[in-house]
Design a protein around this motif. Structure first.
Motif, PDB file in Angstrom:
ATOM      1  N   SER A  64      29.599  -8.436 -10.139  1.00 36.87           N
ATOM      2  CA  SER A  64      28.910  -7.160 -10.369  1.00 36.87           C
ATOM      3  C   SER A  64      29.954  -6.144 -10.813  1.00 36.87           C
ATOM      4  CB  SER A  64      28.197  -6.687  -9.099  1.00 36.87           C
ATOM      5  OG  SER A  64      29.121  -6.513  -8.035  1.00 36.87           O
ATOM      6  N   CYS A  83      24.482  -7.108  -5.453  1.00 38.07           N
ATOM      7  CA  CYS A  83      24.377  -7.607  -6.825  1.00 38.07           C
ATOM      8  C   CYS A  83      25.262  -8.832  -7.055  1.00 38.07           C
ATOM      9  CB  CYS A  83      24.745  -6.498  -7.810  1.00 38.07           C
ATOM     10  SG  CYS A  83      23.571  -5.122  -7.828  1.00 38.07           S
ATOM     11  N   ARG A 133      17.691  -9.269  -9.966  1.00 39.99           N
ATOM     12  CA  ARG A 133      17.121  -8.395  -8.948  1.00 39.99           C
ATOM     13  C   ARG A 133      15.620  -8.655  -8.802  1.00 39.99           C
ATOM     14  NH1 ARG A 133      19.243  -3.919  -6.831  1.00 39.99           N
ATOM     15  NH2 ARG A 133      20.702  -3.627  -8.563  1.00 39.99           N
ATOM     16  N   ASP A 176      26.219  -1.681 -12.310  1.00 39.18           N
ATOM     17  CA  ASP A 176      25.257  -2.349 -11.427  1.00 39.18           C
ATOM     18  C   ASP A 176      25.018  -1.597 -10.117  1.00 39.18           C
ATOM     19  OD1 ASP A 176      25.146  -4.412 -13.309  1.00 39.18           O
ATOM     20  OD2 ASP A 176      26.868  -5.423 -12.396  1.00 39.18           O
ATOM     21  N   GLN A 196      25.449  -1.797  -2.721  1.00 42.69           N
ATOM     22  CA  GLN A 196      24.801  -2.198  -3.963  1.00 42.69           C
ATOM     23  C   GLN A 196      25.606  -3.254  -4.709  1.00 42.69           C
ATOM     24  OE1 GLN A 196      24.335   1.595  -5.907  1.00 42.69           O
ATOM     25  NE2 GLN A 196      22.367   2.039  -4.921  1.00 42.69           N
ATOM     26  N   PHE A 238      25.787 -10.195 -12.802  1.00 47.38           N
ATOM     27  CA  PHE A 238      24.510  -9.716 -12.297  1.00 47.38           C
ATOM     28  C   PHE A 238      23.661  -9.177 -13.447  1.00 47.38           C
ATOM     29  CE2 PHE A 238      21.955  -6.048 -11.033  1.00 47.38           C
ATOM     30  CZ  PHE A 238      21.085  -6.656 -10.124  1.00 47.38           C
ATOM     31  N   GLN A 285      19.451  -7.450 -14.188  1.00 47.20           N
ATOM     32  CA  GLN A 285      18.254  -6.901 -13.557  1.00 47.20           C
ATOM     33  C   GLN A 285      17.213  -7.989 -13.319  1.00 47.20           C
ATOM     34  OE1 GLN A 285      17.906  -3.922 -12.252  1.00 47.20           O
ATOM     35  NE2 GLN A 285      20.027  -3.498 -12.895  1.00 47.20           N
TER      36      GLN A 285
END
Length: 776
Positions: free
Chosen positions: A468, A483, A507, A473, A479, A502, A504
């Motif tokens: 990340s 990630c 996620r 990120d 966070q 990483f 999205q």
């Protein structure tokens, strides 16, 4: 007053002093009486017979000489008297004899009819009594003296009926009472003053003793203490006095201390900083000021100290009292605690605690310099298998070597930390773009292609890395960690030994997995889980041999969730054992319902997770399912995966042997997709080898798949294992397998997985029709 010989009491000293004064005054009284009596005898010799007077005077002289002798002996002989009461008794005896002799003068020599002579006789005892009153400290002795001295006068005055004689008698009584009262008052006053004097003296003595005790005790405490104590001239800073602790700790002598100042010892202070330090004490602060620094010994060595400084301006000159504690051991413990709090004990690199505090400063620098920071989350692949196979000592050695390899690939500005188990975090600062982190990730992947050597064994392991980037990120520690963790698990799902940045999309997948996990926890309780069964067919005999139990989950919110998604999640959240026990029981119950639908002894195959083996309750759950359902053990088949073989543990091997001993058939599922080798397969009591659907798919067109399937078939035959090909979908695949002697298949060419009711209908249809070839 009773006199006692208690040598420790004030009463004893009062009585002893009184007796001393009585004997001393008896000397003066004896001399006075001797002289006055001699003069009196000379005066009376003109009126009376001189011979009788001389005899009387000689008797008196003998008594006075005896009293003189007693005085000398009392003064010179410490053994006389033996006790205070005996000394007082002897003194009183002397008084009694003296008073009797003096009083007898009136009886023997003075006629009652001569007023002139009688007045002379009266005045002489009166004078003697008046003179004796200040010397007699013993009331009893004084009373005895008055009685013996004045009784003859009183008798002569009383029995003469003349008014003048009567008056004399009354005056004698009044005088005697007055003198006795004076004696009582004098004696009381003397005793009180003497008592006060001795009590004060005793109190002073006690205070002095206590002072000496306290002084000695304080001196011992100060000298026995390892704490250094200095008394310093506040103006010159010279050492006026030090305790033994300072002498021992610093190695100076008392004479050498007199020639040095506090600044020669307190190396981190100069005169100005020292005066600034104690300035609050000059301004009225009564609490000591604290100081922590480095002191120097005579031999030049240094040691950390903690000092307490106090100022006394009442002394002239003012003094500084410094209480100094050597904190070398405490400092070592503090450094050790700091090290333990921030460094990993196994590898010596930073730990999770340090990284959490370090990341804030990393982000601050990145914002100031407008640079990027990459966080690499690195995890060893199959590390648990290494621990289970070779033991934790070997695993620890691998972890240490891993840390060394990682550090060797990094810059000095990069930071690596072990966050637990086989997980490492790497921080790369001052990056222009995230491709710089990709270079490091490739280097790390490549360096782990080389094997480790532990206990003369060659061990291969790879790493999976999630990356990340700050601030792309996330801009917080949590966070970025989250990630990178997502990216790492995505890389693992893609086959390990690789890295992923990483995205999205990850996620979104992670959020979906979280949602699925939350529903999955309650799926059994809500009856959302069900079993489907896919038939297995013997293509040589053209008959059904059994079915594989396949788990299905339908959730009202999520819809149909495929097993490839929810089974790994069930393992992660710890409910796979509960789910597996349910599957076993349902599958065995359903298999018992097949008994009357066909003449064949059908097998039911159930997949089991490696976690069920690790928990250790699988054998118990299998026995329970067989007992409750009534299904014979030889009609149950357990399908295990290659990952269980890779663990190569004695516990797993022992459990598999127990299953085989119970008559339960064991099948190796998805063979060829992992790292299984012939050596692994030979160790375990297997009965069946399943060819994975990934090799069957495209078999008719892919030469590599054909070669692999041929190799698997050859190996199974060499091990006398039955073969089952799964995922067979068309006639070309079926024919390829038939030509190579593979008898049992399953797949859509036969039937898709069926719910229990449809599978029972399928059995009925198979029983009623006889086919020489599969229908699909």
């Amino acid at each position: 007053m009773t006199m006692v010989d208690n040598f420790d009491s004030v009463e004893y000293y009062i009585e002893k002093t009184r007796l001393d004064h009585l004997y001393v005054r008896s000397k003066v009284a004896s001399i006075g009486l001797f002289v006055s009596s001699a003069i009196y005898v000379l005066i009376l010799s003109k009126q009376f017979d001189a011979v009788n007077l001389v005899v009387w005077f000689l008797i008196l002289s003998v008594v006075l000489a005896w009293r003189w002798f007693l005085f000398r002996r009392y003064r010179e002989d410490s053994r006389f008297p033996k006790s205070l009461p005996s000394g007082l008794a002897i003194f009183r005896l002397g008084i009694f004899i003296t008073g009797s002799i003096m009083g007898s003068l009136n009886i023997f020599f003075f006629p009652q009819d001569s007023l002139y002579l009688l007045l002379i006789a009266i005045l002489f005892p009166y004078g003697i009594a008046m003179a004796a009153v200040t010397m007699l400290l013993d009331v009893f002795s004084f009373a005895l003296y008055l009685v013996t001295l004045l009784s003859p006068v009183l008798i002569q005055s009383t029995f003469n009926h003349d008014l003048l004689y009567s008056g004399t008698s009354i005056m004698t009584v009044v005088l005697g009472a007055f003198l006795l009262k004076m004696s009582l008052e004098y004696n009381r006053s003397y005793v009180m003053s003497t008592r006060l004097r001795y009590e004060n003296k005793k109190l002073l003595k006690n205070l002095e003793e206590e002072k000496n005790k306290l002084s000695n005790r304080l001196g011992r405490i100060l000298n026995d203490s390892t704490t250094e104590i200095y008394v310093i001239d506040a103006d010159t800073l010279k050492c006026l006095q030090v305790n033994q602790g300072a002498l021992d700790n610093l190695g100076y002598s008392q004479e050498e201390f007199a020639r040095i100042t506090l600044l020669d010892i307190f190396t981190t202070l100069d005169r100005k900083s020292l005066f600034n330090l104690i300035e609050p004490l000059h301004n009225g602060r009564w609490e000591p000021v604290k100081y922590r620094g480095i002191n120097r010994r005579k031999d030049g060595t240094f040691f950390p100290v903690e000092a307490s400084l106090q100022l006394s301006t009442a002394d002239n000159p003012p003094i500084i009292v410094a209480n100094v504690q050597d904190i070398t051991e405490r400092t070592k413990w503090e450094e050790k605690l700091i090290y333990q709090a921030n460094y990993d004990q196994l590898t010596g690199i930073y730990n999770r605690h340090y990284i959490q505090s370090y990341m804030h400063s990393v982000f601050t620098r990145a914002r100031r310099l407008q640079k990027k920071v990459a966080l690499l989350f690195l995890d060893l692949d199959h590390f648990k298998d290494i621990n289970d196979t070779l033991g934790h000592d070997a695993g620890d050695e691998i972890i240490r070597k891993t840390a060394n390899r990682i550090q060797a690939q990094l810059r000095e500005s990069d930071v690596v930390a072990r966050t637990g188990g086989d997980e490492f975090i790497i921080f790369l600062e001052n990056l222009e773009n995230k491709t710089d982190a990709e270079v490091v990730a490739r280097k790390l992947i490549n360096i782990f292609e080389k094997p480790f050597y532990v206990r003369k064994k060659e061990i291969h392991t790879t790493v999976t890395i999630g990356i990340s980037v700050y601030p792309d990120d996330g801009d917080t520690h949590e966070q970025l960690m989250q990630c990178a963790d997502m990216a790492m698990y995505q890389a693992k799902s893609d086959g390990r030994n690789t890295y992923h940045f990483f995205s999205q999309e990850m996620r979104r997948i992670s959020e979906k997995q979280l949602l699925i996990s939350n529903h999955l926890r309650y799926a059994l309780a809500k009856n959302e889980i069900s079993l489907f069964f896919q038939p297995k067919i013997d293509i040589t005999l053209n008959q059904i041999t059994g079915a594989e139990a396949l788990l299905r989950w339908h959730n009202p919110e999520l819809g149909d969730v495929p097993p490839s998604e929810f089974i790994p999640l069930a393992e992660n959240i710890g409910i796979i054992s509960e789910l597996g026990a349910w599957v076993l029981q349902q599958a065995c119950n359903e298999a018992m319902k097949w008994q009357g639908l066909t003449k064949q002894r059908l097998q039911v195959s159930v997949n089991v997770s490696p976690q069920q083996f690790r928990i250790g309750s699988l054998l118990k759950e299998v026995k329970k399912a067989l007992t409750v359902s009534g299904l014979p053990s030889d009609q149950l088949e357990l399908e295990i995966t290659e990952s269980l073989l890779l663990q190569d543990s004695e516990q797993n091997l022992s459990q598999l042997r127990d299953f085989a001993d119970q008559g339960i058939r064991l099948s190796l599922d998805d063979f060829g997709t992992g790292y299984s080798s012939l050596s692994y397969v030979r160790r375990f009591p297997l009965h069946i080898l399943k060819i994975d659907r990934s090799f069957i798919h495209g078999l008719e067109n892919d030469l590599n798949h054909k070669v692999l399937v041929d190799a698997i078939i050859a190996m199974a035959r060499s091990l006398n294992l039955e073969l089952v090909a799964e995922g067979v979908e068309n006639k070309q695949q079926l024919e390829f397998l038939r030509q190579r002697g593979v008898r049992t298949i399953q797949g859509y060419i036969i039937s898709p997985p069926l719910n229990p009711e449809d599978f029972r209908k399928f059995l009925k249809n198979e029983h009623q029709s006889s086919r020489s070839n599969p229908r699909r």
